[in-house]
Motif scaffolding. Structure first.
Motif, short mmCIF file in Angstrom:
data_model
loop_
_atom_site.label_atom_id
_atom_site.label_comp_id
_atom_site.label_asym_id
_atom_site.label_seq_id
_atom_site.Cartn_x
_atom_site.Cartn_y
_atom_site.Cartn_z
N PRO A 153 0.81 -1.23 0.00
CA PRO A 153 0.00 0.00 0.00
C PRO A 153 0.84 1.27 0.00
CG PRO A 153 -0.14 -1.12 2.13
CD PRO A 153 0.54 -2.06 1.20
N MET A 154 2.01 1.26 0.65
CA MET A 154 2.86 2.44 0.61
C MET A 154 3.32 2.75 -0.81
SD MET A 154 3.26 3.90 3.66
CE MET A 154 4.78 4.84 3.46
N LEU A 155 3.66 1.71 -1.54
CA LEU A 155 4.10 1.88 -2.93
C LEU A 155 3.01 2.54 -3.78
CD1 LEU A 155 6.04 1.21 -5.34
CD2 LEU A 155 4.88 -1.00 -5.48
N LEU A 156 1.77 2.14 -3.56
CA LEU A 156 0.66 2.66 -4.36
C LEU A 156 0.27 4.07 -3.91
CD1 LEU A 156 -1.50 -0.58 -4.52
CD2 LEU A 156 0.02 0.33 -6.29
N MET A 157 0.38 4.35 -2.63
CA MET A 157 -0.05 5.65 -2.12
C MET A 157 1.05 6.70 -2.16
SD MET A 157 -2.38 4.37 1.11
CE MET A 157 -2.95 6.02 1.51
N PHE A 158 2.28 6.26 -1.96
CA PHE A 158 3.42 7.18 -1.94
C PHE A 158 4.52 6.60 -2.84
CE2 PHE A 158 1.39 7.22 2.31
CZ PHE A 158 0.83 8.50 2.27
N PRO A 159 4.29 6.60 -4.15
CA PRO A 159 5.19 5.90 -5.08
C PRO A 159 6.61 6.45 -5.12
CG PRO A 159 3.60 7.25 -6.27
CD PRO A 159 3.15 7.23 -4.85
N ASP A 160 6.81 7.67 -4.68
CA ASP A 160 8.16 8.23 -4.68
C ASP A 160 8.99 7.76 -3.49
OD1 ASP A 160 7.65 9.63 -7.02
OD2 ASP A 160 6.94 11.41 -5.94
N ALA A 161 8.40 6.97 -2.62
CA ALA A 161 9.10 6.41 -1.46
C ALA A 161 9.79 7.49 -0.63
CB ALA A 161 10.11 5.34 -1.90
N ASP A 162 9.11 8.61 -0.47
CA ASP A 162 9.71 9.74 0.23
C ASP A 162 9.01 10.07 1.55
OD1 ASP A 162 7.39 10.58 -0.97
OD2 ASP A 162 8.23 12.39 -1.88
N VAL A 163 8.12 9.18 2.01
CA VAL A 163 7.47 9.35 3.31
C VAL A 163 8.10 8.35 4.28
CG1 VAL A 163 5.33 9.18 4.62
CG2 VAL A 163 5.30 10.15 2.32
N PRO A 164 8.76 8.79 5.33
CA PRO A 164 9.36 7.86 6.29
C PRO A 164 8.29 6.95 6.90
CG PRO A 164 10.20 10.09 6.62
CD PRO A 164 9.04 10.20 5.68
N VAL A 165 8.67 5.69 7.11
CA VAL A 165 7.70 4.72 7.61
C VAL A 165 8.36 3.80 8.62
CG1 VAL A 165 8.13 3.23 5.59
CG2 VAL A 165 6.06 2.90 6.95
N ALA A 166 7.64 3.51 9.68
CA ALA A 166 8.04 2.52 10.67
C ALA A 166 6.86 1.58 10.90
CB ALA A 166 8.46 3.18 11.99
N GLN A 167 7.15 0.39 11.38
CA GLN A 167 6.09 -0.57 11.67
C GLN A 167 5.96 -0.83 13.16
OE1 GLN A 167 6.64 -3.54 7.90
NE2 GLN A 167 5.02 -4.07 9.34
N LEU A 168 4.73 -1.13 13.56
CA LEU A 168 4.41 -1.64 14.89
C LEU A 168 3.73 -2.98 14.68
CD1 LEU A 168 3.97 -1.38 17.99
CD2 LEU A 168 1.83 -0.18 17.47
N SER A 169 4.21 -4.01 15.36
CA SER A 169 3.68 -5.35 15.14
C SER A 169 2.28 -5.51 15.75
CB SER A 169 4.62 -6.39 15.76
OG SER A 169 4.65 -6.26 17.18
N VAL A 170 1.56 -6.50 15.23
CA VAL A 170 0.30 -6.92 15.83
C VAL A 170 0.55 -8.17 16.66
CG1 VAL A 170 -1.09 -5.92 13.98
CG2 VAL A 170 -0.41 -8.32 13.85
N GLN A 171 -0.39 -8.48 17.53
CA GLN A 171 -0.28 -9.66 18.39
C GLN A 171 -1.42 -10.62 18.05
OE1 GLN A 171 0.37 -6.28 20.08
NE2 GLN A 171 2.14 -7.05 18.91
#
Length: 264
Positions: free
Chosen positions: A116-134
């Protein structure tokens, strides 16, 4: 003044979403055009599950191709967005303030995040971090995680849950057309949408007992758990936006939700 970001739940579909013209990848582009641009994204993907919450502090997250048997072109895709380690540590601190133990590790972006990041922000210029699910924890646990993270939205962080509003691969028919959708999919998604619109949190958290066909639509919870984190991070009086992109493979509804805010 920084605009308070909305929170999102995205049905990320099959990994082939970016390369299969029969799938509604364009809907994610349209969605992003109607959203404020975040300073960073905190992503909760169904595909990173841990026993207890963990944040990714990678400075340059790798693109994880966590699937097999797909076209080679899919494995060649790289999504080189920068990480957001300081934001991830801020998220961890907020959770710890609520008594939630949190691990930190340099986790990459699984396909529930980078597709989804690729489709929404294709320039890959928005910093992103993940939080896991349990996966072994319930909806209320994930709602509480989101509630603890709500203040991040005032710092330009967009909290995104990425999963699937219906997810039962045993019921999927990969040759099915959108019009061949199992009618029980619509019954479940309509119930969920109606209760989201009514802000009936108690019913939503108890969806496995109250929603029609809940166990059929979600034999396991992990693809729905991210919506509860996004819901928890939203305002109490959120406005609901619904983007319905159809049902694919007979049983996989592609519905996205935006929990908006009137606060500027």
């Amino acid at each position: 003044m920084t605009t308070r970001t909305p929170t999102l739940f995205l049905s990320h579909g099959a990994p082939t979403l970016p390369i299969d013209p029969s799938l509604p990848s364009g809907g994610f582009t349209v969605l992003s055009e109607h959203l404020p641009r975040p300073q960073s994204v905190l992503m909760l993907s169904a595909h990173w599950g841990t026993m207890r919450p963990a944040v990714s502090t990678a400075k340059q997250p790798e693109t994880i191709h966590d699937f097999y048997g797909f076209p080679r072109a899919l494995y060649e895709i790289q999504y080189p967005a920068p990480g957001a380690p300081e934001m991830a540590q801020r998220a961890a601190a907020l959770l710890r303030e609520q008594g939630v133990p949190v691990d930190e590790e340099a986790h990459g972006l699984d396909h529930g995040a980078w597709v989804p990041m690729l489709l929404m922000f294709p320039d890959a210029d928005v910093p992103v971090a993940q939080l896991s699910v349990q996966p072994r924890a319930n909806a209320a646990h994930h709602f509480a995680l989101g509630r603890a993270l709500r203040s991040l939205r005032d710092e330009g962080v967009m909290v995104i849950g990425s999963g699937q509003i219906t997810h039962n691969l045993r019921e999927a028919d990969f040759s099915a057309r959108p019009e061949d959708a199992d009618p029980r999919v619509a019954e479940f998604t309509e119930w969920f949408e109606n209760h989201l619109a009514a802000r009936d949190i108690d019913a939503l958290l108890d969806y496995r007992q109250r929603a029609p066909h809940a166990a059929l639509m979600h034999p396991t919870d992990e693809h729905l758990l991210p919506v509860f984190a996004a819901l928890g991070a939203a305002d109490d009086d959120y406005t609901l936006g619904v983007q319905s992109l159809g049902t694919y493979q007979r049983a996989l509804a592609m519905t996205n939700y935006v929990f908006g805010s009137a606060v500027q």
